[in-house]
Enzyme design. Sequence first.
Site, mmCIF file in Angstrom:
data_model
loop_
_atom_site.group_PDB
_atom_site.id
_atom_site.type_symbol
_atom_site.label_atom_id
_atom_site.label_comp_id
_atom_site.label_asym_id
_atom_site.label_seq_id
_atom_site.Cartn_x
_atom_site.Cartn_y
_atom_site.Cartn_z
ATOM 1 N N GLU A 18 -36.736 49.163 -85.382
ATOM 2 C CA GLU A 18 -35.651 48.622 -84.437
ATOM 3 C C GLU A 18 -34.461 48.177 -85.122
ATOM 4 O O GLU A 18 -33.547 47.989 -84.385
ATOM 5 C CB GLU A 18 -36.387 47.628 -83.405
ATOM 6 N N THR A 94 -36.828 47.244 -78.161
ATOM 7 C CA THR A 94 -37.033 48.217 -76.981
ATOM 8 C C THR A 94 -38.106 47.553 -75.916
ATOM 9 O O THR A 94 -38.601 46.435 -76.020
ATOM 10 C CB THR A 94 -38.074 49.259 -77.623
ATOM 11 N N LYS A 177 -39.808 45.616 -69.374
ATOM 12 C CA LYS A 177 -41.330 45.127 -69.881
ATOM 13 C C LYS A 177 -41.183 45.199 -71.248
ATOM 14 O O LYS A 177 -40.997 46.304 -71.824
ATOM 15 C CB LYS A 177 -42.204 46.071 -69.077
ATOM 16 N N ASP A 178 -41.360 44.124 -71.950
ATOM 17 C CA ASP A 178 -41.559 44.250 -73.518
ATOM 18 C C ASP A 178 -42.664 43.057 -73.927
ATOM 19 O O ASP A 178 -43.626 42.823 -72.963
ATOM 20 C CB ASP A 178 -40.286 43.766 -74.080
ATOM 21 N N MET A 179 -42.830 42.966 -75.036
ATOM 22 C CA MET A 179 -43.739 42.266 -75.677
ATOM 23 C C MET A 179 -43.426 41.257 -76.357
ATOM 24 O O MET A 179 -44.324 40.556 -77.305
ATOM 25 C CB MET A 179 -44.524 43.190 -76.554
ATOM 26 N N GLU A 180 -41.986 40.530 -76.129
ATOM 27 C CA GLU A 180 -41.526 39.467 -77.124
ATOM 28 C C GLU A 180 -40.531 38.420 -76.406
ATOM 29 O O GLU A 180 -40.838 37.339 -76.581
ATOM 30 C CB GLU A 180 -40.822 39.991 -78.389
ATOM 31 N N ASP A 203 -39.290 53.952 -72.308
ATOM 32 C CA ASP A 203 -40.224 54.618 -71.573
ATOM 33 C C ASP A 203 -40.157 53.904 -70.236
ATOM 34 O O ASP A 203 -39.645 52.970 -70.193
ATOM 35 C CB ASP A 203 -41.670 54.451 -72.323
HETATM 36 N N1 ADE Z 1 -41.700 48.277 -75.645
HETATM 37 C C1 ADE Z 1 -41.018 49.369 -75.400
HETATM 38 N N2 ADE Z 1 -41.744 50.016 -74.100
HETATM 39 C C2 ADE Z 1 -42.563 48.919 -73.898
HETATM 40 C C3 ADE Z 1 -43.493 49.054 -72.757
HETATM 41 N N3 ADE Z 1 -43.704 49.876 -71.956
HETATM 42 N N4 ADE Z 1 -44.188 47.678 -72.554
HETATM 43 C C4 ADE Z 1 -43.959 46.770 -73.584
HETATM 44 N N5 ADE Z 1 -43.028 46.719 -74.528
HETATM 45 C C5 ADE Z 1 -42.188 47.866 -74.641
#
Ligand code: ADE
Length: 241
Positions: A18, A94, A177-180, A203
């Site tokens: 990234e 992302t 929606k992410d993870m951070e 996505d």
């Molecule tokens: N990063 C990119 N797409 C993601 C998703 N669908 N959920 C969590 N983190 C993401």
Amino acid sequence: MLGSLKADILLQAAMRTETQLIIDREALQPIGAFDANSPAEAFTGKVGSRQVVLVTHGRDPTHQCDRIGTISAATTCAAALARFSPKLIVNIGTCGGFLARGGSICDLHLPERVAFHDQRVPIPGFREFARGELNTHPVDALRAELGALGGTCSSGGSLDATPEDRAILDTLEARCKDMEAAAIAFVARDWRVPFIAVKCVTDLVDDPEAVQDAFLRNLRSATMRLATAASALLRSDYLPV
Ligand code: ADE
């Protein structure tokens, strides 16, 4: 140099992929590990008058992959705050978007709010703590300058989403929606450092296609959009630093 280096802006990204374009475009120099107990890596350089430090979470020593997710987001952020004393934290990366809320691949977001969709504790008080809703630093002018969208970004530990996650994402009216982001916002709030997030959609969470297939296919184009956004952001007159 590392011991005394202070950052005006801390850019934090989970994955090296990234950030490589940003590192190249801004000619940031590697300064390697900055915390003896973490594989996180730092790069630095001046953009105009601003000292920028970019940190990535590094590679996991056991699994040899980038350390995505909320745990490494929080530990990396805390270590970078202690080491670089930034005036502003920008989480760049992302995210998933939502067809139901008009989302498209490569949409750019500067969320107004973050939360966690997969932390559920049905006990009063703990429920709200677990949800972790926080406002980001207000950046309306910057959002307009970058042509980005607002809304809520919700974070969790999984790339996919269970039906329960999906119900909470809908309640939050999440557009990313992410993870951070929510984990970094939590640490930034404790340190009283302004926090913003810049997210690009790879996505669509509510599309029938498997999230990982769309993510991998669109990662390069999202990364290019993020690098363009980062260049504009680092030079913007609308930053609080
Ligand atoms: N990063 C990119 N797409 C993601 C998703 N669908 N959920 C969590 N983190 C993401």
